[in-house]
Design an enzyme around this catalytic site. Structure first.
Site, PDB file in Angstrom:
ATOM      1  N   ARG A  28      39.869  43.401  35.647  1.00  0.00           N
ATOM      2  CA  ARG A  28      38.788  44.258  36.170  1.00  0.00           C
ATOM      3  C   ARG A  28      39.350  45.336  37.110  1.00  0.00           C
ATOM      4  O   ARG A  28      38.801  45.624  38.156  1.00  0.00           O
ATOM      5  CB  ARG A  28      37.737  43.434  36.912  1.00  0.00           C
ATOM      6  CG  ARG A  28      36.350  44.049  36.810  1.00  0.00           C
ATOM      7  CD  ARG A  28      35.351  43.402  37.756  1.00  0.00           C
ATOM      8  NE  ARG A  28      34.009  43.915  37.513  1.00  0.00           N
ATOM      9  CZ  ARG A  28      33.023  43.912  38.389  1.00  0.00           C
ATOM     10  NH1 ARG A  28      33.203  43.394  39.579  1.00  0.00           N
ATOM     11  NH2 ARG A  28      31.854  44.398  38.083  1.00  0.00           N
ATOM     12  N   ASP A  33      23.956  44.366  46.289  1.00  0.00           N
ATOM     13  CA  ASP A  33      25.143  43.908  45.555  1.00  0.00           C
ATOM     14  C   ASP A  33      26.227  44.988  45.595  1.00  0.00           C
ATOM     15  O   ASP A  33      26.252  45.841  46.490  1.00  0.00           O
ATOM     16  CB  ASP A  33      24.735  43.500  44.121  1.00  0.00           C
ATOM     17  CG  ASP A  33      25.639  42.436  43.531  1.00  0.00           C
ATOM     18  OD1 ASP A  33      26.749  42.783  43.108  1.00  0.00           O
ATOM     19  OD2 ASP A  33      25.265  41.242  43.509  1.00  0.00           O
ATOM     20  N   LYS A  64      26.968  37.311  49.447  1.00  0.00           N
ATOM     21  CA  LYS A  64      27.388  36.876  48.117  1.00  0.00           C
ATOM     22  C   LYS A  64      28.892  37.114  48.081  1.00  0.00           C
ATOM     23  O   LYS A  64      29.350  38.258  48.049  1.00  0.00           O
ATOM     24  CB  LYS A  64      26.667  37.686  47.046  1.00  0.00           C
ATOM     25  CG  LYS A  64      27.067  37.314  45.621  1.00  0.00           C
ATOM     26  CD  LYS A  64      26.192  38.065  44.626  1.00  0.00           C
ATOM     27  CE  LYS A  64      26.668  37.924  43.197  1.00  0.00           C
ATOM     28  NZ  LYS A  64      25.927  38.829  42.303  1.00  0.00           N
ATOM     29  N   TRP A  65      29.661  36.038  48.126  1.00  0.00           N
ATOM     30  CA  TRP A  65      31.131  36.122  48.227  1.00  0.00           C
ATOM     31  C   TRP A  65      31.685  36.012  46.809  1.00  0.00           C
ATOM     32  O   TRP A  65      31.723  34.927  46.229  1.00  0.00           O
ATOM     33  CB  TRP A  65      31.643  34.998  49.112  1.00  0.00           C
ATOM     34  CG  TRP A  65      33.117  34.993  49.344  1.00  0.00           C
ATOM     35  CD1 TRP A  65      34.083  34.712  48.427  1.00  0.00           C
ATOM     36  CD2 TRP A  65      33.803  35.254  50.574  1.00  0.00           C
ATOM     37  NE1 TRP A  65      35.331  34.798  49.001  1.00  0.00           N
ATOM     38  CE2 TRP A  65      35.189  35.117  50.329  1.00  0.00           C
ATOM     39  CE3 TRP A  65      33.387  35.591  51.865  1.00  0.00           C
ATOM     40  CZ2 TRP A  65      36.150  35.300  51.319  1.00  0.00           C
ATOM     41  CZ3 TRP A  65      34.350  35.766  52.846  1.00  0.00           C
ATOM     42  CH2 TRP A  65      35.721  35.632  52.563  1.00  0.00           C
ATOM     43  N   ASP A  66      32.114  37.146  46.275  1.00  0.00           N
ATOM     44  CA  ASP A  66      32.520  37.187  44.873  1.00  0.00           C
ATOM     45  C   ASP A  66      34.036  37.096  44.726  1.00  0.00           C
ATOM     46  O   ASP A  66      34.790  37.292  45.691  1.00  0.00           O
ATOM     47  CB  ASP A  66      32.007  38.501  44.264  1.00  0.00           C
ATOM     48  CG  ASP A  66      31.665  38.359  42.791  1.00  0.00           C
ATOM     49  OD1 ASP A  66      32.200  37.437  42.143  1.00  0.00           O
ATOM     50  OD2 ASP A  66      30.887  39.182  42.289  1.00  0.00           O
ATOM     51  N   MET A  67      34.503  36.829  43.512  1.00  0.00           N
ATOM     52  CA  MET A  67      35.941  36.716  43.215  1.00  0.00           C
ATOM     53  C   MET A  67      36.065  36.912  41.709  1.00  0.00           C
ATOM     54  O   MET A  67      35.795  35.987  40.955  1.00  0.00           O
ATOM     55  CB  MET A  67      36.388  35.306  43.625  1.00  0.00           C
ATOM     56  CG  MET A  67      37.868  35.090  43.817  1.00  0.00           C
ATOM     57  SD  MET A  67      38.788  35.035  42.264  1.00  0.00           S
ATOM     58  CE  MET A  67      40.370  34.567  42.846  1.00  0.00           C
ATOM     59  N   ASN A  68      36.425  38.133  41.325  1.00  0.00           N
ATOM     60  CA  ASN A  68      36.195  38.508  39.932  1.00  0.00           C
ATOM     61  C   ASN A  68      37.392  38.584  39.002  1.00  0.00           C
ATOM     62  O   ASN A  68      37.331  39.275  37.994  1.00  0.00           O
ATOM     63  CB  ASN A  68      35.450  39.840  39.891  1.00  0.00           C
ATOM     64  CG  ASN A  68      33.970  39.633  40.102  1.00  0.00           C
ATOM     65  OD1 ASN A  68      33.400  38.704  39.549  1.00  0.00           O
ATOM     66  ND2 ASN A  68      33.362  40.462  40.919  1.00  0.00           N
ATOM     67  N   ASP A 117      26.855  34.745  35.378  1.00  0.00           N
ATOM     68  CA  ASP A 117      26.370  36.123  35.241  1.00  0.00           C
ATOM     69  C   ASP A 117      25.355  36.213  34.110  1.00  0.00           C
ATOM     70  O   ASP A 117      24.727  37.246  33.925  1.00  0.00           O
ATOM     71  CB  ASP A 117      27.539  37.069  34.923  1.00  0.00           C
ATOM     72  CG  ASP A 117      28.241  37.528  36.191  1.00  0.00           C
ATOM     73  OD1 ASP A 117      27.733  37.230  37.277  1.00  0.00           O
ATOM     74  OD2 ASP A 117      29.295  38.182  36.082  1.00  0.00           O
ATOM     75  N   TRP A 132      33.311  32.944  30.665  1.00  0.00           N
ATOM     76  CA  TRP A 132      32.414  33.842  31.381  1.00  0.00           C
ATOM     77  C   TRP A 132      31.091  33.909  30.611  1.00  0.00           C
ATOM     78  O   TRP A 132      31.089  34.013  29.384  1.00  0.00           O
ATOM     79  CB  TRP A 132      33.031  35.255  31.490  1.00  0.00           C
ATOM     80  CG  TRP A 132      32.064  36.213  32.113  1.00  0.00           C
ATOM     81  CD1 TRP A 132      31.760  36.309  33.437  1.00  0.00           C
ATOM     82  CD2 TRP A 132      31.244  37.164  31.433  1.00  0.00           C
ATOM     83  NE1 TRP A 132      30.787  37.259  33.631  1.00  0.00           N
ATOM     84  CE2 TRP A 132      30.448  37.803  32.410  1.00  0.00           C
ATOM     85  CE3 TRP A 132      31.078  37.534  30.096  1.00  0.00           C
ATOM     86  CZ2 TRP A 132      29.521  38.802  32.102  1.00  0.00           C
ATOM     87  CZ3 TRP A 132      30.161  38.530  29.783  1.00  0.00           C
ATOM     88  CH2 TRP A 132      29.396  39.161  30.782  1.00  0.00           C
ATOM     89  N   CYS A 139      30.534  33.043  44.327  1.00  0.00           N
ATOM     90  CA  CYS A 139      30.410  33.666  43.012  1.00  0.00           C
ATOM     91  C   CYS A 139      31.818  33.981  42.561  1.00  0.00           C
ATOM     92  O   CYS A 139      32.676  34.322  43.377  1.00  0.00           O
ATOM     93  CB  CYS A 139      29.587  34.947  43.130  1.00  0.00           C
ATOM     94  SG  CYS A 139      29.493  35.895  41.593  1.00  0.00           S
TER      95      CYS A 139
HETATM   96  C1  GLA Z   1      30.465  39.948  39.396  1.00  0.00           C
HETATM   97  C2  GLA Z   1      29.280  39.086  39.761  1.00  0.00           C
HETATM   98  C3  GLA Z   1      28.003  39.861  39.508  1.00  0.00           C
HETATM   99  C4  GLA Z   1      28.014  41.123  40.308  1.00  0.00           C
HETATM  100  C5  GLA Z   1      29.258  41.921  40.001  1.00  0.00           C
HETATM  101  C6  GLA Z   1      29.392  43.113  40.921  1.00  0.00           C
HETATM  102  O1  GLA Z   1      30.519  40.191  38.044  1.00  0.00           O
HETATM  103  O2  GLA Z   1      29.323  37.897  39.080  1.00  0.00           O
HETATM  104  O3  GLA Z   1      26.877  39.072  39.811  1.00  0.00           O
HETATM  105  O4  GLA Z   1      27.946  40.823  41.679  1.00  0.00           O
HETATM  106  O5  GLA Z   1      30.428  41.149  40.129  1.00  0.00           O
HETATM  107  O6  GLA Z   1      30.513  43.854  40.614  1.00  0.00           O
END
Ligand code: GLA
Length: 784
Positions: A444, A367, A477-481, A549, A200, A527
């Site tokens: 998370r 966001d 912005k399609w995220d996956m954290n 990030d 990361w 993302c």
């Molecule tokens: C992730 C993304 C960031 C932001 C956060 C929001 O960490 O990479 O750019 O969008 O989630 O929680």
């Protein structure tokens, strides 16, 4: 072009040849992959005996394949694919457990077919477009199984793709422990394997491995392709550099767990395998069913790593990216994340957007933090409806306001997740990927939704479709954290749990496919905590991906350099953020933050309503410049001219397709004292064309010199004082000027001797004031 002569197959691109033959025993023997060569005489007769190993006797204590082929040892053969149990002890391509418990497979040639159109995979995305294909079928007669290898040739990009399909024609179930996508066996092993292993905020760190006996594995077990080991890898010789020498690149069109094996056996032969990671994988292949491996991509160039990268870039741009945005200029965006994190509201967002509009921003992105009870990262994932306290008039309200400003409106989503603290989880606890009744390890504070479950897929398709339609959304912005733990799909029976991670990926692809078709003009940016899922599978749906990030300019030079080996610039989301940087606390000049982010799909990610007018003016100029050269920055041919990994200085360059325009960029990490040198290297120009090379006029802030200002000031000025700041406001010094006319060959062979860097002794208008983290852009135009 694909040709079959007798038992030999020749696959040719503009500059490479790939050759294999089918042996008497029915095994496909790899003969050659590399620089294009002639194999047929003027009468079409095959001249390839020189490439064939003789197999005259069995080496040492190895095994003979069968009674009819007493000199054939699979362990010493270069094969197009291999299996367990018949003497090849290297990593196999296919690994099965049959109904009788046996783990031995033996596939031999059955038939082949040359096709003129791409056959798409059923559950997985794959490349598309004009190409020629070869389908070769092998059968395991003992178990009534068929193995189909597909090869597709994309001549103009020097790319060949491969994939495999296993068909169960028996009455028994077969347990598939692995079906890889690509196998490449070579005669030598004196190669450098480059893998891109990061973390990361540190994606795509370049790792070079001198291959030696044994197996090197580049793999992801995170459930996603991951930032720890990108599926893109390269092979080169010791002397291969950016511009010269043989360079191979390999990638996989898949977004889940993958593995690349580089094995050197006892005979010094190399085997390269790439495909779905066999770790934790097991697929039950029922009678009458088939299983497909993802598509693998291979390219070869004799023009070093730059040549190889350009093949990959062309391929990704023409045959992977698809839909409305594939070749369109991407909008300059402003994202609210680093500006406000979770603390957003309609009025705050609107204020930021308005300031952004003034500066030339085209797309405003709201966001995280807009939905459910989402005030930090402990809740609400799954509750995809607006928080009325923050957005009193809903998503539609803020969207309308942004549209009224004349901007596009974008939204952040993380649909693959479910918070245990959410309304959705209360309703559907069985929709989370977790082992029922067992403790779960969260990342998370969230769990992964069970994408393998069709009910979940359908729910997401419907919920997200309504949200995007009603909110009039232009960008997602399609995220996956998080990465996977406790891998288990409550929707699959116990004996199919080995498919959970794979079915998650195909389930995700199904959802994305529906959304892409329903909303063809929405720009989706992938993302996964930055670049935790930057791969060709993702790029089949999302034309750009948030690369990291980490927005620190120095780190971004490294990260974007890493991506540039396998992925074109338009796929990399790159933002200018505030300083001190939020990930490193490092301070870098605004000009450098822009110069680095410009080599990608540009955005900004800081609070525009807090910026002073000077900074906003500078940003306005940056955006204007970017828009002027956007086609080049996003779609031009990209060259690495200097590597940050070698001497702390980076050089990047983009050239227009017709080679009439180019923009080069130099970057320095730390100053080396008493080192004035600076030669601008240039590549990709038309050697016969005359170019004008220049930099844009710019001003230096005298505060750069600290109290050195007293060396010229008639009155004493204290560093950082009010007087110092006032002076800086009114006295601006001109930066160095570069202006040349020269031919392309002279520029590429000799470069440009730049003005000397500041190095304490002596200073005049020729000095290039170039402190830590400085950068410059140079523009080239062909003159008639
Ligand atoms: C992730 C993304 C960031 C932001 C956060 C929001 O960490 O990479 O750019 O969008 O989630 O929680």
């Amino acid at each position: 072009m694909i040709k079959q002569v007798d038992n030999t197959y020749i696959l040719e691109t503009n500059n490479s040849s790939y050759v294999f033959r089918v042996l008497e025993s029915g095994h496909p023997e790899h003969l050659y992959y590399g620089k294009k060569m002639r194999l047929l005489d003027s009468k079409g007769q095959l001249l390839s005996d020189n490439l064939c190993e003789k197999h005259a006797f069995i080496p040492g204590n190895n095994n003979a394949y069968d009674k009819e082929h007493m000199t054939y040892t699979l362990n010493d053969m270069r094969l197009e694919f291999s299996s367990n149990g018949k003497g090849d002890n290297r990593q196999p391509f296919v690994e099965l457990i049959h109904g009788d418990g046996s783990r031995t497979s033996d596939f031999v040639f059955e038939k082949s077919e040359i096709v003129s159109e791409k056959r798409l995979l059923k559950d997985l995305p794959s490349s598309y477009g004009e190409c020629q294909g070869l389908i070769v079928t092998f059968v395991d007669k003992s178990y009534n199984l068929e193995l189909e290898l597909s090869y597709y040739v994309f001549e103009e990009c020097d790319v060949i793709t491969r994939s495999a399909r296993l068909i169960n024609n028996s009455d028994d179930k077969v347990r598939v422990l692995r079906l890889m996508s690509m196998q490449l066996d070579g005669y030598d092993s004196d190669y450098i394997l480059t893998t891109f292993n990061g973390a990361w905020a540190r994606e795509m760190e370049i790792c070079k491995h001198q291959l030696t006996r044994g197996t090197l594995i580049n793999e992801s077990f995170a459930g996603v392709s991951s930032s720890t080991a990108n599926p893109f890898i390269m092979l080169g010789k010791k002397d291969t550099n950016e511009d010269m020498g043989p360079a191979y690149g390999f990638n996989l069109v898949y977004s889940g767990n993958h593995a690349e094996y580089a094995e050197v056996n006892e005979f010094g032969k190399i085997r390269l395998l790439s495909g779905i990671n066999p770790r934790g994988f097991e697929y039950s292949l029922e009678s009458g069913c088939s299983f497909e491996a993802p598509e693998a991509v291979m390219t070869y160039s004799y023009n070093g790593y730059n040549g190889m990268s350009q093949n990959m870039h062309q391929f990704v741009k023409k045959h992977i990216l698809r839909g409305y945005w594939a070749d369109k200029e991407r909008p300059v965006l402003l994202n609210s994340w680093e500006a406000a994190y979770f603390n957003i509201s309609e009025s705050k967002l609107f204020k930021m957007a308005r300031a952004g509009k003034e500066a030339g921003i085209e797309l405003f992105v709201m966001d995280d933090g807009w939905f459910g009870e989402r005030n930090d990262d402990t809740s609400s994932l799954g509750d995809w409806y607006p928080n009325k306290k923050k957005l009193p008039s809903g998503v539609k309200g803020i969207s309308d306001k942004i549209h009224d400003l004349g901007m596009k409106f974008g939204i952040w989503l993380e649909p693959e997740m479910i918070s245990s603290n959410s309304e959705l989880y209360k309703k559907h606890p069985d929709w989370a990927m977790q082992i029922p009744g067992k403790p779960h390890s969260e990342g998370r504070n969230q769990m992964i939704i069970d994408m393998a479950n069709r009910e979940v897929q359908d729910y997401l398709i419907e919920t997200l479709s309504n949200l995007l339609r009603e909110g009039n959304v232009d960008y997602v912005k399609w995220d996956m954290n998080r990465t996977m733990t406790d891998v288990y799909s409550p929707s699959l029976p116990a004996e199919r749990q080995g498919e959970a991670a794979y079915k998650y990926v195909t389930g995700l692809y199904r959802v994305l496919d529906h959304l892409m078709k329903a909303f063809p003009e929405i720009l989706f940016e992938g993302c996964a905590s930055g670049g935790n899922r930057f791969d060709l599978g993702t790029l089949c749906f999302f034309p750009q991906i948030w690369a990291s990030d980490d927005t620190d300019a120095l780190e971004r030079v490294k990260i974007q350099t890493g991506y540039s080996y396998g992925y074109p610039l338009c796929t990399m989301g790159a933002h200018v953020s505030g300083v001190p940087n939020h990930q490193t606390l490092r301070i870098t000049p605004l000009s450098t933050r822009f110069n680095v982010a410009a080599y990608g799909s540009l955005g900004y990610e800081c609070n525009f309503s807090d910026l002073d007018s000077g900074t906003l003016d500078e940003i306005k100029e940056q955006i204007l410049l970017y828009k002027t050269y956007r086609q080049l920055f996003q779609y031009g041919s990209f060259y690495r001219t200097d590597s940050i990994y070698d001497n702390g200085e980076a050089g990047w360059m983009v050239v227009s397709e017709d080679r009439t325009k180019a923009v080069a960029m130099t970057f320095q990490s730390l100053v080396r004292p008493n080192d004035q040198r600076g030669r601008l290297k240039l590549r990709g120009l038309d050697k016969d064309a005359l170019y004008h090379l220049y930099n844009l006029p710019f001003k230096l802030d005298i505060r750069i010199f600290g109290d050195l200002v007293n060396a010229v000031s008639p009155v004493h000025i204290k560093n950082g004082s009010f007087a110092h700041n006032m002076l800086a406001k009114f006295v601006k010094m001109d930066g160095e000027k570069e202006d040349y006319k020269a031919y392309g060959d002279s520029l590429m062979e000799g470069g440009v001797m730049l003005s000397p860097k500041f190095s304490a002794t002596g200073f005049n208008d020729k000095t290039r004031v170039y402190p830590d983290f400085s950068s410059r852009m140079y523009f080239l135009e062909k003159v008639d």
